[in-house]
Design a protein around this motif. Structure first.
Motif, PDB file in Angstrom:
ATOM      1  N   ASN A 590       0.839  -1.196   0.000  1.00 55.24           N
ATOM      2  CA  ASN A 590       0.000   0.000   0.000  1.00 55.24           C
ATOM      3  C   ASN A 590       0.881   1.255   0.000  1.00 55.24           C
ATOM      4  OD1 ASN A 590      -2.810  -1.225   0.487  1.00 55.24           O
ATOM      5  ND2 ASN A 590      -1.587  -2.146   2.119  1.00 55.24           N
ATOM      6  N   LEU A 591       0.505   2.232  -0.794  1.00 58.40           N
ATOM      7  CA  LEU A 591       1.233   3.504  -0.946  1.00 58.40           C
ATOM      8  C   LEU A 591       2.608   3.310  -1.589  1.00 58.40           C
ATOM      9  CD1 LEU A 591       0.458   5.200   2.509  1.00 58.40           C
ATOM     10  CD2 LEU A 591      -0.885   5.258   0.410  1.00 58.40           C
ATOM     11  N   ALA A 592       2.824   2.148  -2.236  1.00 59.48           N
ATOM     12  CA  ALA A 592       4.120   1.902  -2.879  1.00 59.48           C
ATOM     13  C   ALA A 592       4.391   2.935  -3.968  1.00 59.48           C
ATOM     14  CB  ALA A 592       4.164   0.490  -3.464  1.00 59.48           C
ATOM     15  N   GLY A 593       3.354   3.317  -4.699  1.00 62.55           N
ATOM     16  CA  GLY A 593       3.525   4.325  -5.737  1.00 62.55           C
ATOM     17  C   GLY A 593       3.901   5.675  -5.167  1.00 62.55           C
ATOM     18  N   LEU A 594       3.280   6.028  -4.043  1.00 67.94           N
ATOM     19  CA  LEU A 594       3.565   7.319  -3.411  1.00 67.94           C
ATOM     20  C   LEU A 594       5.001   7.384  -2.919  1.00 67.94           C
ATOM     21  CD1 LEU A 594       2.643  10.054  -2.234  1.00 67.94           C
ATOM     22  CD2 LEU A 594       1.908   8.824  -0.182  1.00 67.94           C
ATOM     23  N   PHE A 595       5.466   6.319  -2.280  1.00 67.40           N
ATOM     24  CA  PHE A 595       6.811   6.323  -1.706  1.00 67.40           C
ATOM     25  C   PHE A 595       7.874   5.806  -2.668  1.00 67.40           C
ATOM     26  CE2 PHE A 595       4.259   6.167   2.291  1.00 67.40           C
ATOM     27  CZ  PHE A 595       4.722   7.359   2.828  1.00 67.40           C
ATOM     28  N   GLY A 596       7.462   5.282  -3.805  1.00 70.24           N
ATOM     29  CA  GLY A 596       8.421   4.914  -4.846  1.00 70.24           C
ATOM     30  C   GLY A 596       9.262   3.694  -4.542  1.00 70.24           C
ATOM     31  N   PHE A 597       8.631   2.536  -4.336  1.00 69.70           N
ATOM     32  CA  PHE A 597       9.380   1.300  -4.121  1.00 69.70           C
ATOM     33  C   PHE A 597       8.561   0.135  -4.659  1.00 69.70           C
ATOM     34  CE2 PHE A 597       6.593   1.514  -0.491  1.00 69.70           C
ATOM     35  CZ  PHE A 597       6.244   0.194  -0.229  1.00 69.70           C
ATOM     36  N   THR A 598       9.184  -1.022  -4.748  1.00 74.60           N
ATOM     37  CA  THR A 598       8.519  -2.234  -5.227  1.00 74.60           C
ATOM     38  C   THR A 598       8.349  -3.194  -4.062  1.00 74.60           C
ATOM     39  OG1 THR A 598       9.559  -2.001  -7.396  1.00 74.60           O
ATOM     40  CG2 THR A 598       8.619  -4.145  -6.859  1.00 74.60           C
ATOM     41  N   PRO A 599       7.110  -3.527  -3.658  1.00 82.09           N
ATOM     42  CA  PRO A 599       6.922  -4.454  -2.536  1.00 82.09           C
ATOM     43  C   PRO A 599       7.345  -5.858  -2.935  1.00 82.09           C
ATOM     44  CG  PRO A 599       4.813  -3.954  -3.573  1.00 82.09           C
ATOM     45  CD  PRO A 599       5.830  -3.050  -4.222  1.00 82.09           C
ATOM     46  N   SER A 600       7.882  -6.601  -1.964  1.00 82.47           N
ATOM     47  CA  SER A 600       8.360  -7.956  -2.242  1.00 82.47           C
ATOM     48  C   SER A 600       7.488  -9.025  -1.602  1.00 82.47           C
ATOM     49  CB  SER A 600       9.803  -8.111  -1.740  1.00 82.47           C
ATOM     50  OG  SER A 600       9.860  -7.911  -0.329  1.00 82.47           O
ATOM     51  N   GLY A 601       6.460  -8.619  -0.846  1.00 76.55           N
ATOM     52  CA  GLY A 601       5.599  -9.596  -0.186  1.00 76.55           C
ATOM     53  C   GLY A 601       6.123 -10.062   1.153  1.00 76.55           C
ATOM     54  N   SER A 602       7.273  -9.543   1.562  1.00 76.66           N
ATOM     55  CA  SER A 602       7.849  -9.869   2.866  1.00 76.66           C
ATOM     56  C   SER A 602       8.718  -8.698   3.304  1.00 76.66           C
ATOM     57  CB  SER A 602       8.687 -11.156   2.801  1.00 76.66           C
ATOM     58  OG  SER A 602       9.779 -10.993   1.912  1.00 76.66           O
ATOM     59  N   ILE A 603       9.219  -8.775   4.525  1.00 70.59           N
ATOM     60  CA  ILE A 603      10.063  -7.708   5.068  1.00 70.59           C
ATOM     61  C   ILE A 603      11.372  -8.318   5.537  1.00 70.59           C
ATOM     62  CG2 ILE A 603      10.334  -6.064   6.961  1.00 70.59           C
ATOM     63  CD1 ILE A 603       7.433  -5.405   6.781  1.00 70.59           C
ATOM     64  N   GLU A 604      12.473  -7.757   5.073  1.00 73.52           N
ATOM     65  CA  GLU A 604      13.786  -8.185   5.559  1.00 73.52           C
ATOM     66  C   GLU A 604      13.883  -7.798   7.034  1.00 73.52           C
ATOM     67  OE1 GLU A 604      17.406  -8.451   6.959  1.00 73.52           O
ATOM     68  OE2 GLU A 604      16.889  -6.382   6.453  1.00 73.52           O
ATOM     69  N   PRO A 605      14.191  -8.750   7.940  1.00 70.15           N
ATOM     70  CA  PRO A 605      13.993  -8.513   9.376  1.00 70.15           C
ATOM     71  C   PRO A 605      14.949  -7.547  10.048  1.00 70.15           C
ATOM     72  CG  PRO A 605      14.976 -10.674   8.998  1.00 70.15           C
ATOM     73  CD  PRO A 605      14.628 -10.124   7.651  1.00 70.15           C
ATOM     74  N   SER A 606      16.145  -7.322   9.523  1.00 72.48           N
ATOM     75  CA  SER A 606      17.125  -6.545  10.283  1.00 72.48           C
ATOM     76  C   SER A 606      16.702  -5.094  10.471  1.00 72.48           C
ATOM     77  CB  SER A 606      18.502  -6.612   9.612  1.00 72.48           C
ATOM     78  OG  SER A 606      18.475  -6.029   8.330  1.00 72.48           O
ATOM     79  N   ILE A 607      16.078  -4.494   9.451  1.00 65.41           N
ATOM     80  CA  ILE A 607      15.702  -3.082   9.568  1.00 65.41           C
ATOM     81  C   ILE A 607      14.551  -2.869  10.548  1.00 65.41           C
ATOM     82  CG2 ILE A 607      14.902  -1.054   8.301  1.00 65.41           C
ATOM     83  CD1 ILE A 607      17.828  -1.863   7.820  1.00 65.41           C
TER      84      ILE A 607
END
Length: 752
Positions: A590-607
């Motif tokens: 959600n809001l990927a277009g606004l913030f300019g990124f490509t969602p991957s369906g998961s989150i890398e845990p370290s951040i």
């Protein structure tokens, strides 16, 4: 006469020796600037790996005994005319391979053509093929060489178009972009914070002084980080955290001290007395706040990853330098400036302003206001139930960056990714012709594992349980006197979504007839999988340690058991909101277009884990500010309701101002080109604003009202412990003469 508390004694010294202290501060800033100038060049790059893990150990064995490690660089060769099997293209491709092999630091090179036209290295359309390389040395040395290799091998000719990709190139470009974001953030954050400070103070002298403390923190933190680099590796991304936290905390702590100084001036005290009382009262709160943030950030040291530990080094240094600036340099500067930092035409503020009335309104009908606020926060946090941890990839970069483009072409046009091959090391059975039958049997069985596209071994190549290519000269890389290994190339989907199951099945197949421990799994997917598993496994320990240590600090400050417990619950709720928003945006897209990124369906845990440690510490920062005001009033009056209202009136405007400035500092990274920094920026903005509004303005007074006298309760043994070891102030602070002084009680902070 009893001796004065240490902070009060220091406040008196800072006021009386202000010129000397200011000069020492300036000298430290100049020295720090000289040292900080070389810090960025000493920061290093990191891989997502667990030191000492099976995959990393296996990589070392493969490099030493077989000359085959984990490659991190590739050249995407696209035929402009015909296909990659044409003589002209093949000839030019082999020439590229030889040229790359001749570069300094290139330890291993192979290509579609030198691997006898391996299917995994040829595009489905027949127009693209890969040249793959492994660079020697540390990750920093490898990526430094890559900075020269990448532009040199980015080419367009009549026959070929060549682009550089691979994991090392992705993260080299990410680090390069993070440096640009660091410089851009510097250009934005300093003028932005200065304008916000002027809006709060209405005096440029106070605004410049506060910003100067933040700048001092950034400079000296970078200088300290340079010292740390001589002891251990520090990631280049840590500088980004040092900038925003240095400005944010340096300004926050200075706001609190200057605000208290203004109150004392409004109460009619002389400048030296005002400095002394400000350090005695506000200084204690700043010290406690710094301690809570340090404890949260120190938890990152429990992770065995240089990447996360780097943020601990940077964060702890930032807190220490911010506290030093606020309690050492700032008081002396206030003594020099005196009334120049006070608001012009300033009169005593009314005791019952907006925050006071809001707190009373919340406490009159606590359930009416508390339940809807709780429902809103739980709703914002609800997406966290769908949290899925994944592994980092090229999506951290913008779509048009070269390595991201190359990675997308591999996903679209190649059946599998050779650079993500699973390396299966089998010891105890020599990789020789004498064992060909058993090696072939294992390779055949491995190729039958679901999700495996191709298996390469000493005896040839296999797919779907059958041999698809006879061994060639390149197959000799699997030969060894003490063992052999298999290159198991999985499909894209398997690598992205089912790698743990695949590793388990591969281990089971390869271990048949082998001694225990004879089979080791390596390769890039295994490194990422072990990194993620180790990270997640340590979460309970890290989170538990943060909660316990923070509870103890708040108990020592308040002498209450319930207040620290409520603080833990409210902060955990704020963290839940932060994680919920991160999942909703970065995982669900959600809001990927606004913030300019490509969602991957998961989150890398370290951040998210880094964000949790930073956010929890800063959230406790505001908790300490608020509780210090409330407890100060309660110690004077014994009235919980009045103390909460008065504490919010005095602390609410300050916390809101500090939150806006800290949020503005982190918001500069919301527009970063790197998803890691974007996630950190957005997560921090969300948690800071939620914590400073709904939590502090609604749930704090509501929970205090519902608990009543129980807020201050502790079992008798703990009360005795606090009386002996707790750190608290007397109800009436002493003035410069050492006599009790209650003047100024009821004088409240600016409502700006």
């Amino acid at each position: 006469m009893e001796p004065l508390p240490a902070l009060q004694r220091w406040g008196r010294t800072a006021a009386s020796r202000s010129r000397l202290v200011v000069r020492v501060g300036v000298a430290l800033a100049v020295l720090g600037l000289a040292l900080a100038a070389g810090t960025m060049d000493r920061l290093v790059l990191s891989r997502f790996e667990t030191p000492g893990s099976e995959s990393v150990t296996t990589r070392g064995v493969l490099e030493r005994e077989f000359g085959a490690g984990t490659p991190g660089v590739l050249l995407m060769v696209t035929a402009e005319r015909g296909g990659v099997d044409g003589d002209a293209v093949a000839s030019e491709g082999r020439a590229l391979e030889r040229e790359l092999a001749g570069r300094p630091g290139v330890a291993e090179v192979f290509s579609y053509w030198s691997r006898d036209n391996s299917p995994t290295m040829r595009g489905k359309d027949g127009k693209q093929a890969l040249i793959i390389a492994r660079l020697s040395g540390t990750v920093t040395e490898a990526r430094t060489r890559l900075a020269d290799i990448s532009p040199a091998f980015t080419r367009d000719s009549a026959q070929l178009k060549v682009r550089v990709g691979g994991g090392d190139e992705v993260f080299r470009q990410a680090a390069e972009q993070s440096r640009k974001d660091f410089l851009r953030a510097e250009m934005i954050v300093f003028p932005l914070v200065l304008l916000l400070l002027f809006a709060i103070y209405r005096r440029f002298s106070a605004a410049l002084l506060t910003l100067g403390m933040g700048l001092f923190s950034v400079i000296t933190t970078l200088a300290l980080m340079r010292g740390v680099t001589y002891i251990t590796d520090v990631s280049t991304f840590a500088a980004n955290l040092a900038l925003v936290m240095g400005i944010g905390l340096g300004v926050d702590y200075s706001l609190f001290v200057i605000n208290r100084f203004r109150e004392e001036l409004r109460a009619g005290r002389a400048v030296p007395d005002a400095v002394e009382r400000s350090v005695a009262n506000a200084g204690r709160t700043v010290a406690f706040s710094g301690l809570t943030v340090v404890l949260s950030l120190a938890a990152l040291l429990l992770f065995p990853f240089p990447f996360l530990r780097s943020f601990a080094y940077a964060g702890i240094a930032t807190v220490l330098t911010s506290v030093f600036a606020a309690l050492v340099i700032l008081p002396a500067s206030l003594a020099r400036l005196g009334h120049k930092v006070a608001r012009k035409n300033e009169n005593t503020r009314p005791e019952q302003g907006w925050w006071h009335h809001t707190a009373l309104r919340m406490m009159r009908r606590p359930l009416l206001y508390g339940i809807p606020a709780l429902v809103v926060l739980l709703g914002l946090a609800s997406p966290v139930l769908g949290l899925t941890f994944g592994v980092p990839g090229a999506q951290v970069l913008p779509r048009d960056v070269s390595s991201r483009v190359v990675q997308q072409q591999i996903l679209d046009n190649f059946a599998a990714e050779e650079t993500s091959a699973i390396k299966v090391l089998r010891t105890g059975r020599a990789g020789t012709d004498a064992n060909r039958s058993s090696i072939e049997a294992t390779a055949t069985e491995l190729s039958r594992v679901s999700g495996i596209h191709q298996v390469d071994a000493l005896t040839g190549s296999y797919a779907n349980g059958r041999k698809i290519a006879e061994p060639g000269q390149h197959s000799r890389r699997f030969a060894g006197e003490r063992g052999t290994w298999y290159s198991v190339v999985a499909t894209h989907r398997t690598v992205a979504r089912d790698i743990d199951r695949t590793h388990a099945e591969i281990r089971s197949v390869a271990a048949k007839g082998a001694e225990p421990g004879a089979v080791k799994i390596g390769g890039y997917p295994a490194e990422l999988s072990e990194f993620r598993a180790e990270l997640v496994d340590r979460l309970p320990l890290v989170f538990g340690l943060i909660l316990v240590t923070t509870f103890l600090v708040l108990f020592l400050m308040t002498g209450s058991v319930l207040l620290p417990a409520k603080a833990m619950l409210l902060n955990t709720l704020s963290m839940g909101v932060m994680f919920g928003v991160l999942v909703w945006i970065f995982q669900e897209g959600n809001l990927a277009g606004l913030f300019g990124f490509t969602p991957s369906g998961s989150i890398e845990p370290s951040i998210p884990i880094l964000t949790f440690c930073v956010a929890f510490g800063l959230s406790m920062d505001y908790e300490v500010f608020m509780l210090s005001r409330i407890k100060e009033e309660y110690d004077l009056t014994g009235d919980t309701t009045g103390a909460v209202a008065a504490g919010l009136e005095r602390g609410g405007p300050l916390i809101t101002s500090a939150a806006v400035i800290l949020a503005a500092s982190f918001a500069t990274y919301a527009s970063s080109e790197i998803v890691f920094l974007k996630m950190l920026g957005i997560g921090m903005v969300v948690v800071i604003l939620i914590d400073a509004t709904l939590v502090r303005a609604v749930l704090v007074p509501v929970s205090m009202r519902l608990a009543g006298k129980a807020n201050w309760w502790a079992p008798a043994p703990l009360r005795a412990f606090h009386e002996r070891f707790g750190i608290s102030e007397s109800p009436a602070a002493t003035g410069a003469s050492g006599a009790p002084d209650t003047a100024g009680v009821g004088v409240y902070a600016d409502r700006t």
